[in-house]
Design an enzyme around this catalytic site. Structure first.
Site, PDB file in Angstrom:
ATOM      1  N   GLU A 102      61.054  39.583  18.721  1.00  0.00           N
ATOM      2  CA  GLU A 102      60.342  40.371  19.735  1.00  0.00           C
ATOM      3  C   GLU A 102      58.874  39.939  19.742  1.00  0.00           C
ATOM      4  O   GLU A 102      58.263  39.820  18.682  1.00  0.00           O
ATOM      5  CB  GLU A 102      60.384  41.888  19.442  1.00  0.00           C
ATOM      6  CG  GLU A 102      61.679  42.589  19.770  1.00  0.00           C
ATOM      7  CD  GLU A 102      61.560  44.104  19.549  1.00  0.00           C
ATOM      8  OE1 GLU A 102      60.428  44.611  19.413  1.00  0.00           O
ATOM      9  OE2 GLU A 102      62.609  44.768  19.500  1.00  0.00           O
TER      10      GLU A 102
ATOM     11  N   GLU B 194      61.076  50.307  30.463  1.00  0.00           N
ATOM     12  CA  GLU B 194      62.064  51.293  30.004  1.00  0.00           C
ATOM     13  C   GLU B 194      61.409  52.673  29.958  1.00  0.00           C
ATOM     14  O   GLU B 194      60.671  52.997  29.022  1.00  0.00           O
ATOM     15  CB  GLU B 194      62.604  50.883  28.634  1.00  0.00           C
ATOM     16  CG  GLU B 194      63.328  49.542  28.664  1.00  0.00           C
ATOM     17  CD  GLU B 194      63.778  49.077  27.280  1.00  0.00           C
ATOM     18  OE1 GLU B 194      64.796  49.598  26.775  1.00  0.00           O
ATOM     19  OE2 GLU B 194      63.103  48.214  26.704  1.00  0.00           O
TER      20      GLU B 194
ATOM     21  N   LYS C   6      61.501  55.454  26.865  1.00  0.00           N
ATOM     22  CA  LYS C   6      60.941  55.201  25.538  1.00  0.00           C
ATOM     23  C   LYS C   6      59.831  56.203  25.238  1.00  0.00           C
ATOM     24  O   LYS C   6      58.991  56.479  26.092  1.00  0.00           O
ATOM     25  CB  LYS C   6      60.405  53.773  25.451  1.00  0.00           C
ATOM     26  CG  LYS C   6      61.503  52.729  25.342  1.00  0.00           C
ATOM     27  CD  LYS C   6      60.984  51.508  24.609  1.00  0.00           C
ATOM     28  CE  LYS C   6      62.120  50.766  23.943  1.00  0.00           C
ATOM     29  NZ  LYS C   6      61.645  49.772  22.999  1.00  0.00           N
TER      30      LYS C   6
ATOM     31  N   GLU D  88      54.317  51.890  25.850  1.00  0.00           N
ATOM     32  CA  GLU D  88      55.674  51.723  25.333  1.00  0.00           C
ATOM     33  C   GLU D  88      56.714  51.622  26.440  1.00  0.00           C
ATOM     34  O   GLU D  88      57.786  51.052  26.240  1.00  0.00           O
ATOM     35  CB  GLU D  88      56.031  52.890  24.404  1.00  0.00           C
ATOM     36  CG  GLU D  88      55.243  52.915  23.115  1.00  0.00           C
ATOM     37  CD  GLU D  88      55.469  51.666  22.286  1.00  0.00           C
ATOM     38  OE1 GLU D  88      56.625  51.245  22.126  1.00  0.00           O
ATOM     39  OE2 GLU D  88      54.471  51.088  21.797  1.00  0.00           O
TER      40      GLU D  88
END
Length: 518
Positions: free
Chosen positions: A282, A336, A339, A345
Site C-alpha cells: 500500500e 471509500e 471508512k 481516510e
C-alpha cells in the site's frame, strides 16, 4: 606423407570446430537473452481494490475498468467470490487476503485452511490468476492481540497449498505498517521494534525459506501531515531540490519513500535476513482532507502517484539498493465513504464510485503528464547534464554503471575501447557519460540523476572532442557517438561471452594436439 595428411586433417578439423564454437556460442547467446527477456520483467505497479463504500460498481465493471487502464496487478483484502469470478480470464494477477478476523480459525486447525482453499480459491484458479495470499494485515496496528496467530496461520495456508502443488505458484506473506519499526531514520539505523520479536523472527524465517517478500504499507503523506515542520512537502512528493544525507553511510536521499524502503532493508539486514525482498502493498496520497489536512489535494495526490510510478517503472532502485526491483500497489482504486477517521481516510481513491477519475494518472509511467497540474517531475528550467560524483566510491560507481548499462537500458557502446568516449579510461569518466544518457532519456528529472547518490547535476556541457553528451531529454545520440553505436550488439556480445568462447577454444586445441599425437 601420413604426417602431412594428419596435419591437414587436424587443421581442417580445428577450423570446423572453431565454426562450431561460433555457432554454438551465438545460439547460446540468443537463447540466454531470450530467456532473460521473458523472465525478467522488472518492477510492477498494482492497485488496491478496497470495498468499504456504498454504490461501488459491480466486480464485473471493476474488472473492465482495470483492464481499460492497463492495470495488471490488483490487491483485494479477502477472497470474495464475485471478485474472483469477475477477474477470471482477464490476465490480471490478484493478491487475495485472509482477514485478521479469520486468523484464529486458520491458526488452530489445518482443516480450516484446507477447506478455505478448496471452497474459496480452487474453483476459480487458474482462470483467475492468484499469485499472492496475505495472511493478516498490519497486525501490529490491530486492537486485538493477533500477532501470535499469524505465523501458525501462514504455515497452515502454505501446507494447504503444498497439498495441491501450488506453493511455488502462489506465495504466502503478511502485510505490515511502518510501525513495525522502532526506528526509520536515518535509514541505515532502521530497526524492528523489539516488542514484535516474538512473531517477527519466525515470520522472517518463513519468508526467507519460502522466498516470499516482506510486505510493507508505506505512506510519506502521514509523515508530512504529522510533522510538517520536520518533513518538507517536496521531499514527500518526490520533488525535493535538496538531498537528505544518511550520516552513517553518506548515501543521499531525494525522497522519503526511498528512505523508508531502505530503513526496512537495513532492519532486515540487522537480523541477518539479506535475501528477503521488500514489496510495497500500500502507498498513495489522499486527494481531499479535513481543514487541517492541507496537503490532501488532487494536485498533490497526482504528483505523488505520478512520480512514484515513474520512479518504480524506471527500476531506479533506492540509494542502498540501486537498480533493485520494487513492486508496489497504489492505494486505492476507489474513494471509500464508509471508512472511519479523518476526511482523508475516505479520499485515497483514483476513481469515484461512478468510475470517473478523481485525477488523471498514467499507470504505464510513459505517457505525457498533464502540465496544467502540479504533477510534473521536478526538472530544471535550463539545460542540465548528469555526471558521476568524483566523491563516490569505486564500488558504488561500478554498481550504478552496471545497472545503467543493464536494467537501465542505456547503450554503453560509446565508452567501450576504440569508441569516442573511452578516453580517458577511468570509472568516473565512463560513468558520467552513461549517467547522463540515462538522465536525458528519462526526462532529465532529479530522480533520474540519483544513482544511489553517485550522480550530480551540472549546468556546463561535459562534452569533449568527439564524445558528445546528450542534452535536453533528447535520446538521439549525435555525431561520432551515433556511428560508434551502430555495432553495439556484436561488440557487447563478444565481451560478455568471451569466457565461454575461451573455454571452448581450449577444448579445440586439446582435440587438435591429441590428433597430432595419434
Amino acid at each position: 606423407m601420413a604426417t602431412g595428411f594428419s596435419f591437414i586433417f587436424a587443421s581442417s578439423f580445428f577450423f570446423l570446430l572453431l565454426d562450431l564454437v561460433a555457432f554454438v556460442t551465438l545460439n547460446f547467446i540468443n537463447s540466454f537473452e531470450t530467456i532473460l527477456s521473458d523472465c525478467c520483467s522488472g518492477s510492477f505497479i498494482g492497485i488496491c481494490y478496497g470495498r468499504s463504500a456504498d454504490d461501488l460498481p459491480t466486480p464485473d465493471k471493476v474488472a473492465q475498468l482495470v483492464q481499460l487502464h492497463k492495470i495488471k496487478y490488483v490487491r483485494i483484502y479477502d477472497s470474495n467470490i464475485q471478485v474472483l469470478r469477475a477477474f477470471a480470464n482477464t490476465g490480471v494477477e490478484l493478491m487475495i487476503g485472509v482477514p485478521n478476523s479469520d486468523l484464529l480459525s486458520f491458526s488452530q486447525f489445518q482443516s480450516n485452511a484446507d477447506a478455505w482453499l478448496k471452497n474459496s480459491v480452487l474453483p476459480y484458479y487458474p482462470a483467475t490468476k492468484i499469485t499472492y495470499i496475505t495472511v493478516g494485515a498490519e497486525i501490529t496496528e490491530s486492537s486485538y492481540n493477533t500477532s501470535s496467530l499469524v505465523v501458525p496461520a501462514m504455515n497452515n495456508v502454505l501446507t494447504a497449498l503444498k497439498k495441491l502443488g501450488l506453493h511455488k505458484k502462489i506465495k504466502v506473506s503478511s502485510t505490515h505498517s511502518l510501525g513495525v519499526l522502532s526506528r526509520s531514520f536515518p535509514p541505515s539505523a532502521g530497526a524492528f521494534n523489539s516488542s514484535h520479536a516474538h512473531f517477527l523472527k519466525p515470520m522472517l524465517e518463513f519468508l526467507a525459506e519460502n522466498q516470499s517478500p516482506f510486505m510493507i504499507d508505506i505512506y510519506p503523506y502521514y509523515a508530512y501531515r504529522d510533522s510538517p515542520n520536520k518533513v518538507p512537502l517536496d521531499y514527500a512528493l518526490f520533488q525535493a531540490s535538496s538531498e537528505v544525507i544518511d550520516p552513517n553511510t553518506g548515501l543521499l536521499y531525494t525522497n522519503m519513500f526511498d528512505a523508508q524502503i531502505d530503513a526496512i532493508y537495513y532492519a532486515l539486514m540487522a537480523l541477518n535476513f539479506r535475501t528477503i525482498n521488500v514489496m510495497v502493498t500500500e502507498t498513495g496520497w489522499p486527494s481531499k482532507g479535513s481543514p487541517k489536512e492541507k496537503a490532501a489535494t488532487p494536485d498533490n495526490a497526482q504528483t505523488y502517484n505520478t512520480n512514484l510510478i515513474r520512479h518504480v517503472i524506471n527500476n531506479t532502485g533506492t540509494p542502498a539498493k540501486p537498480g533493485k526491483e520494487l513492486d508496489i500497489y497504489i492505494f486505492s482504486l476507489f474513494n471509500e465513504n464508509r471508512k472511519p477517521g479523518l476526511e482523508s481516510e475516505r479520499n485515497w481513491g483514483l476513481f469515484y464510485p461512478d468510475q470517473t477519475s478523481v485525477y488523471n494518472l498514467d499507470f504505464t509511467g510513459r505517457g505525457a503528464i498533464d502540465m496544467t497540474t502540479a504533477a510534473n517531475v521536478t526538472r530544471s528550467n535550463r539545460t542540465s547534464w548528469c555526471i558521476a560524483s568524483s566523491k563516490a566510491s569505486e564500488i558504488d560507481l561500478q554498481n550504478a554503471l552496471d545497472w545503467a548499462c543493464g536494467p537501465g537500458d542505456v547503450d554503453c557502446t560509446a565508452v567501450q575501447p576504440s569508441q569516442p568516449c573511452f578516453e580517458p579510461d577511468n570509472l568516473v569518466s565512463h560513468a558520467s557519460f552513461v549517467f547522463n544518457s540515462y538522465y536525458q532519456q528519462n526526462g532529465a528529472s532529479d530522480v533520474a540523476c540519483s544513482f544511489g547518490g553517485t550522480g550530480v547535476k551540472v549546468d556546463k556541457d561535459p562534452s569533449y572532442d568527439n564524445c558528445i553528451y546528450m542534452r535536453d531529454g533528447n535520446n538521439k545520440t549525435s555525431g561520432s557517438n551515433a556511428r560508434a553505436m551502430s555495432s553495439t550488439s556484436s561488440s557487447q556480445q563478444k565481451g560478455r561471452y568471451s569466457s565461454i568462447s575461451m573455454y571452448l577454444l581450449v577444448i579445440c586445441l586439446f582435440v587438435l594436439l591429441n590428433i597430432e599425437q595419434s
